[in-house]
Every structure is written in structure tokens, then in C-alpha cells.
Design a protein around this motif. Structure first.
Motif, short mmCIF file in Angstrom:
data_model
loop_
_atom_site.label_atom_id
_atom_site.label_comp_id
_atom_site.label_asym_id
_atom_site.label_seq_id
_atom_site.Cartn_x
_atom_site.Cartn_y
_atom_site.Cartn_z
N CYS A 75 0.82 -1.21 0.00
CA CYS A 75 0.00 0.00 0.00
C CYS A 75 0.85 1.27 0.00
O CYS A 75 1.97 1.27 -0.51
CB CYS A 75 -1.01 -0.02 1.15
N CYS A 76 0.33 2.34 0.60
CA CYS A 76 0.96 3.65 0.36
C CYS A 76 2.25 3.91 1.13
O CYS A 76 3.11 4.63 0.66
CB CYS A 76 -0.04 4.76 0.60
N GLY A 91 -6.01 5.68 -6.68
CA GLY A 91 -6.98 4.83 -6.00
C GLY A 91 -6.56 3.40 -5.83
O GLY A 91 -5.41 3.03 -6.06
N CYS A 92 -7.55 2.59 -5.51
CA CYS A 92 -7.38 1.38 -4.73
C CYS A 92 -7.57 0.11 -5.55
O CYS A 92 -7.50 0.11 -6.76
CB CYS A 92 -8.42 1.41 -3.63
N CYS A 112 -2.54 2.65 -4.95
CA CYS A 112 -2.59 1.23 -5.31
C CYS A 112 -2.78 1.03 -6.81
O CYS A 112 -2.51 -0.06 -7.32
CB CYS A 112 -3.69 0.53 -4.52
N MET A 149 -12.10 2.47 -3.68
CA MET A 149 -12.67 1.69 -2.60
C MET A 149 -12.87 2.55 -1.35
O MET A 149 -13.93 2.57 -0.76
CB MET A 149 -11.75 0.49 -2.31
O1 BF8 Z 1 -4.06 5.80 0.37
S1 BF8 Z 1 -4.96 3.63 -2.94
S2 BF8 Z 1 -6.36 1.19 -0.97
S3 BF8 Z 1 -3.47 2.20 0.27
S4 BF8 Z 1 -6.83 4.49 -0.14
FE1 BF8 Z 1 -5.70 2.57 0.48
FE2 BF8 Z 1 -6.75 3.13 -1.79
FE3 BF8 Z 1 -4.49 1.88 -1.63
FE4 BF8 Z 1 -3.13 4.29 0.01
NI1 BF8 Z 1 -5.04 5.32 -1.21
#
Ligand code: BF8
Ligand code: SF4
Length: 655
Positions: free
Chosen positions: A297-298, A448-449, A479, A563
Motif C-alpha cells: 500500500c501507500c 486509487g485502490c 494502489c 474503494m
Molecule cells: O491511500 S490507494 S487502498 S493504500 S486508499 Fe488505500 Fe486506496 Fe491503496 Fe493508500 Ni489510497
């Protein structure tokens, strides 16, 4: 679930391999739980379930008298709007609280209370100070840093009526006026969020349009929080520069102590990077060949961008990193860590270590991470991981041998440096000239996710390939960047395979002048979700350079697998800035035509940006391209007319 079924739910071959293994071992993951949740409640899916007071839940059935409104008399449009903007409040809280932590750490570093942190990028500190009006002349870094940190903290709770400093300093006059006239410029981040919760309390605001505008104010508070988070993180840990690394489960190393950092806040993950380097020998003493740090993730994006730490997975496949049997510890901070990872840890030797007092998981080990004892805490955590290595059961280790090369680290500054190699006087012109000449058609930013409602990684990769083919320059964060990384789209291999002729020529030209050892990628990784502020900086400066307002720029955004609440708050400020934003998952607003119309149509008239909801990735790519083309075409028409009549280009919204 069978292998065939998993292959329909993810396009990541490493994830499919691990899901099959999980299926065989009868270990449940979010993939199984999503299936078990079907069918999901229609009231919730369309946004017409209200639980704002405990007379509820109230569910709206428009055709049934008495049930066409909630018990208090709230209409479907009020309920849908309230539910929607409360997501924004959640997202803005998460992003801005992250930013607040960074600001406190910078302040404490300047005051000498956070001895393990330092000002790494003095140049960026000066730039930020100048941007927000902090004096720099004849002052040392520590004094400047202190003032900058205080200004950032003031943005959370100042009580004057001026817009937040970080918002005002990063938008142009046209947007400043727009936000003033629509009354959506936050004066303080915390106030905007608290006010939105107040506005959506039972019996406060029933007007859906007014509620949505309240939501947009909180969305701009989200933007403010993430802008200052990016700036101050760069000051503390350095502004990312191009870096070579890898992505997917194959980055795990069976012979090393594998440690994953998961979550968002680099205050922890960056310290873990430093601690792991210092503790290499201890890992060797424990019988391993060293420490292998990977990201999820981030926070993974943060350390990828600055340190070249490889990415093991994005949100969707986080549980599967544990499923390899090779992960010794997962260190988590805040946000997007599925509690389900603990169930997987229970099936293997993996230790789940929580570090934040607002983010705990029952049964895990909690080591409170403190900025005053940061290095000590990070070492304690890494030592636990090393001890865990001895408990690994080699016969259960199964690492998919799949990974792709990644060229990452494209902060706004790194992109500008790249462009400056061709045009040192006006670097951004390299991009805008290529658009004006039609060599590339425009820009699309992916963010986004992952979302179990979509096929894991599929939409993001499909749209990116389609747009690359049509010569659209691509950047990414979050993501979505993880999905593209695992598919090889953040590599030179991606350019050869998917770039259209114009885009290929453009990238090759950059590459020839880059002076880098590695080739350039198809998609440019700009960082974590808070780093969408870097993307905003890119479009602002492109518009400034072209002498047009942002809503005329051939620039679009896409969150194909959105998400989280955070993704909704980001999407909302993106549209206020004048950028069309595609979302590949239908958010719960179909229960009100009015609210749906405001987000997709009215927003376009007011801000120039608006949402495009499209769950089919091919159609989404077409819609995004159509937007880019239309804006680009109009720009050329205006430019020709301006040249003919010796005037400036028309400044009108294109939507
Ligand atoms: O801040 S992209 S699932 S990890 S909300 Fe979460 Fe979505 Fe991944 Fe990163 Ni962003
Ligand atoms: Fe029902 Fe109104 Fe309470 Fe919502 S606020 S739960 S619609 S009574």
C-alpha cells in the motif's frame, strides 16, 4: 473457490497462484468473504439506507407511501447526499491527520525533541517557505522549518476567515475566485470536517446541493492536508528522484528475513528502512542472508519513491503476502490494513506488529511508535522480525517467482528535472509543447485502490494500456500504481509493448536526454495517495504555462478500482479543480437522480470537472480519451484563432 474462479477475479498471476494455494489449504481471504456477502443490500448499494440517528435504519422505497421518506421526513436525495459527503469527512480526516503527524514531527525536529529526524531537503524547505510566505532571507534552516511547521499546524485550526494557506498558495486566481463564489474554500481543515458532520446531523441540512457543497469544502480540506503532508515529508526525508526497483510477490526472498511495512505514514516506515540497514548483521547472525524490506500500500509507495524499496502487493492482495509463508513480520501503521491479515498471520508464523494508538488489531503485538524514540522503536520492531525468522517453516514457503521491473520516484521535481534536460528555461513546456503539437494527446492520472467489486488490477491496467496506445501521457499514485507496477507498465518494457507512436517518441526523447542509467517507464509513479498533491501541481503548472484555466487542460483522472473514503475525497477535490474524474465502481448514489446529476452534470457547469462513473474499463478508456481529445481540439482552435486575431486564447470551460 477453484483456480479457474480466482483467475476471473484477478489479473495478477502471483495473486492467482496464492489464492489457489489458499483455496487448497481452506484459508479464507477477502476474495471468499466478498462472495459470501452476496447479494449485498440494495438499499446500501444505492445510498438510500440512513443510520444517522437511532430511530433508523430507515430504508427508502419511493413507490411505497410512508416509506418514500425516512422517519424524520428526510427524502432520498437528502439521505444519499448525507451518506456521500460523510465518506469525504472520513477521507479528509485520514489524510489530514497523517499530514498533522508529519507537521508535528517537523516542528519537534526543529525544536530538538525528535532527534532521529532531520531536515534532509533544505532546498525544498526554502521553496515551501517561499510558497507560503515564511521569511527565508538570512535565517537558518531550523528557524524556517519551525515557522513552516507552525503554519501547517495553523491550517488545521486557525480562526480567521482566509482560506487555508496550503490551498491558497497552490491554486490560481481563477480557482481562488471560483472557490470563494461557491463558498467551498476551507478556512481550517478540522473546522471543515467538523462542520460537515454537523451539517449532516439529523435535522440540520436537508438540501442535497448545499450538503454536497459542504462536502466539497471538506474535500478541499483533504487537498490541503495532503499538500502539506507531501511538502513536509519531502523536507524530512528527501524529495523523490528516479529509482529502480521491482514489484510483486517475487520480491520476497526465501533466504532473508522478510519484513513488510504496510499502511501510510512514512514517519514509521522510513525509520524501519534505516533500522533494517543497521541491523543487517543481526539478521545474518540469526542464520538469514540479511533483511529484505518490502512495501504494501501507500507507505510502500513512500519508501519505494525515496529508497527504492520493492512493492510486494497493493491493497487487494495484501493478505497474500502472508500466504507465501515467507513473511516474518508485517509492520502496520494506519489506514487500509485489512484486519483479515491477522487471520492469515494465525495460519503462518508471521507476526503482525501494530504501532499506532489509533490502529490496533486484537491478537497482534503492539509496539507504540514514538517520534521521540523513533529509531529505538524501529529497531525494537525489526529485532522482533529477526527473531520471528527462526520460527519460519521452510516446507510452507511458497513464493511465486513473479516480479516486474519498476522505474519509480517521479516527484513533480523529478519530472521537471527530466524535462529541464531538454528545455532548461521552461521545463514544463516540454510536456505542453508536445500536447500542442499533437505528439501526445494529453495526460491521464491514475489513482486509487483495489475493490473486490472489480477484477483485481484489471480495470487499471486495461485503461492504462488503451490510453497509452492513443498517445496519452500517464502518471499514477497509490494502489493503482501498484497494479501498473506488477503488470510491468512502470518499466521500459511497458513503453515497447504499449505506447502509441507519439508517446513512444516523446518518452524516447526524454530518455535520450535523461542521463539516467535506466530507461524510462510507460507510466510515471508519482507516489502515495497523499502525493496526488504532486499530480495537482503538475496540472496547475501546465495550465499556467499554457495560459489557460485548468478546466481547459486536456488532463483527466481515473480511479478504476476506487474503494476507500479517501478515494472519494480525492475524487471530489479533483473535480473542483476542473479535472474530469472517472470512477470504475459505482458509489452509492443511484438512489437519487438529483445527487447523481449534480456529481456528473452540474459539477461540470460549476467547476469544469465532474465524475464519470463507468464500470466497463474499455468504455471508460473511450470516455476519458474523448474528454482529452475534445479539450485538446478546442485548445488548438482557440490557439489558431488567437494567433489569427493577435489576441490571447479564449478562457472558457470545456468541461
Ligand atoms: O491511500 S490507494 S487502498 S493504500 S486508499 Fe488505500 Fe486506496 Fe491503496 Fe493508500 Ni489510497
Ligand atoms: Fe431515519 Fe431520519 Fe434518523 Fe436517518 S436521520 S435514520 S432518515 S429518522
Amino acid at each position: 473457490m477453484s483456480t479457474a474462479e480466482f483467475e476471473k477475479r484477478t489479473v495478477d498471476p502471483a495473486a492467482a497462484e496464492m489464492l489457489t494455494a489458499a483455496g487448497e489449504a481452506q484459508i479464507l481471504t477477502s476474495w471468499d468473504r466478498y462472495k459470501a456477502q452476496q447479494p449485498q443490500c440494495k438499499f446500501g448499494l444505492t445510498g438510500i439506507c440512513c443510520r444517522i440517528c437511532i430511530q433508523g435504519p430507515c430504508r427508502i422505497i419511493p413507490s411505497r407511501p410512508g416509506q418514500d421518506k425516512g422517519i424524520c421526513g428526510a427524502s432520498a436525495y437528502t439521505i444519499v447526499a448525507r451518506n456521500l459527503v460523510r465518506y469525504i469527512a472520513g477521507g479528509a480526516s485520514a489524510h489530514s491527520d497523517h499530514g498533522r503527524e508529519i507537521a508535528y514531527t517537523l516542528l519537534h525536529t526543529a525544536e530538538g525533541h525528535a532527534k532521529d529526524y532531520k531536515i534532509t531537503d533544505g532546498k525544498k524547505l526554502i521553496q515551501v517557505a517561499e510558497k507560503i510566505g515564511v521569511a527565508t532571507e538570512g535565517r537558518d534552516e531550523i528557524e524556517i522549518a519551525k515557522d513552516v511547521a507552525v503554519k501547517a499546524l495553523e491550517d488545521f485550526g486557525k480562526y480567521d476567515h482566509e482560506p487555508c494557506t496550503w490551498l491558497n498558495a497552490t491554486i490560481d486566481e481563477e480557482r481562488r475566485l471560483k472557490f470563494k463564489h461557491t463558498n467551498i474554500a476551507p478556512t481550517a481543515i478540522d473546522r471543515a470536517i467538523a462542520q460537515l458532520l454537523h451539517q449532516t446531523h439529523i435535522g440540520t441540512d436537508a438540501d442535497p446541493v448545499n450538503i454536497i457543497f459542504g462536502g466539497l469544502k471538506a474535500a478541499l480540506a483533504d487537498y490541503t492536508g495532503m499538500s502539506l503532508a507531501t511538502d513536509l515529508t519531502d523536507v524530512l526525508f528527501g524529495t523523490p528522484q528516479p529509482v529502480l526497483t521491482e514489484a510483486n510477490l517475487g520480491v520476497l526472498d526465501a533466504e532473508k528475513v522478510n519484513v513488510a511495512v504496510h499502511g501510510h505514514n512514512p514517519l514509521l516506515s522510513q525509520m524501519v528502512v534505516y533500522a533494517a540497514r543497521e541491523l543487517e548483521k543481526e539478521a545474518v547472525a540469526a542464520g538469514a542472508k540479511g533483511i529484505n524490506l518490502v512495501g504494501i500500500c501507500c507507505t510502500g509507495n513512500e519508501v519505494l519513491m525515496r529508497e527504492g524499496i520493492p512493492t510486494a502487493s497493493n491493497f487487494g492482495s495484501q493478505e497474500l503476502v502472508i500466504m507465501t509463508g515467507a513473511l516474518d513480520a508485517m509492520i502496520m501503521d494506519v489506514q487500509c490494513i485489512s484486519p483479515g491479515v491477522k487471520d492469515l498471520c494465525n495460519c503462518f508464523h508471521t507476526m503482525l506488529i501494530t504501532t499506532s494508538n489509533i490502529s490496533k488489531v486484537p491478537g497482534s503485538v503492539h509496539i507504540e511508535f514514538n517520534e521521540t524514540t523513533a529509531m529505538e522503536d524501529a529497531k525494537k520492531i525489526v529485532k522482533l522480525a529477526i527473531a520471528q525468522y527462526g520460527k519460519r517453516r521452510p516446507e510452507r514457503v511458497k513464493i511465486p517467482q513473479l516480479k516486474k521491473q519498476v522505474v519509480g520516484g517521479f516527484s513533480y521535481e523529478a519530472l521537471i528535472d527530466l524535462f529541464a534536460k531538454i528545455n532548461p528555461d521552461s521545463p514544463i513546456s516540454v510536456l505542453t509543447d508536445a500536447i500542442a503539437a499533437g505528439e501526445i494527446k494529453g495526460v491521464c492520472a491514475f489513482a486509487g485502490c483495489n475493490n473486490q467489486k472489480t477484477i483485481h488490477d484489471h480495470a487499471t491496467i486495461t485503461i492504462a494500456k488503451e490510453l497509452a496506445k492513443k498517445d496519452v501521457f500517464l502518471v499514477s499514485t497509490g494502489c493503482a500504481a501498484g497494479a501498473l507496477a506488477k503488470a510491468g507498465l512502470l518499466s521500459t518494457e511497458g513503453v515497447e509493448a504499449f505506447a502509441g507512436p507519439g508517446l513512444k517518441k516523446f518518452i524516447k526523447r526524454l530518455e535520450e536526454h535523461s542521463g539516467l542509467n535506466a530507461g524510462l517507464p510507460l507510466v510515471y509513479h508519482m507516489g502515495s495517495c497523499v502525493d496526488n498533491s504532486r499530480v495537482a501541481r503538475l496540472w496547475s503548472n501546465m495550465a499556467k504555462n499554457m495560459n489557460i484555466p485548468v478546466p481547459q487542460l486536456p488532463f483527466v483522472a481515473s480511479a478504476p478500482e476506487a474503494m476507500s473514503e479517501k478515494s472519494i475525497s480525492i475524487g471530489s477535490w479533483v473535480i473542483t479543480m476542473g479535472i474530469p474524474c472517472h470512477v470504475g465502481v459505482m458509489p452509492p448514489l443511484e438512489g437519487s437522480e438529483l445527487v447523481h446529476g449534480v456529481t456528473t452534470k452540474i459539477a461540470r457547469d460549476v467547476f469544469g470537472g465532474y465524475f464519470i462513473f463507468e464500470t466497463d474499463p474499455e468504455k471508460a478508456a473511450e470516455k476519458l480519451y474523448e474528454r482529452i481529445e475534445k479539450r485538446g481540439w478546442k485548445l488548438r482552435v482557440h490557439k489558431t484563432a488567437a494567433e489569427k486575431y493577435n489576441s490571447s486564447p479564449a478562457r472558457v470551460y470545456e468541461g
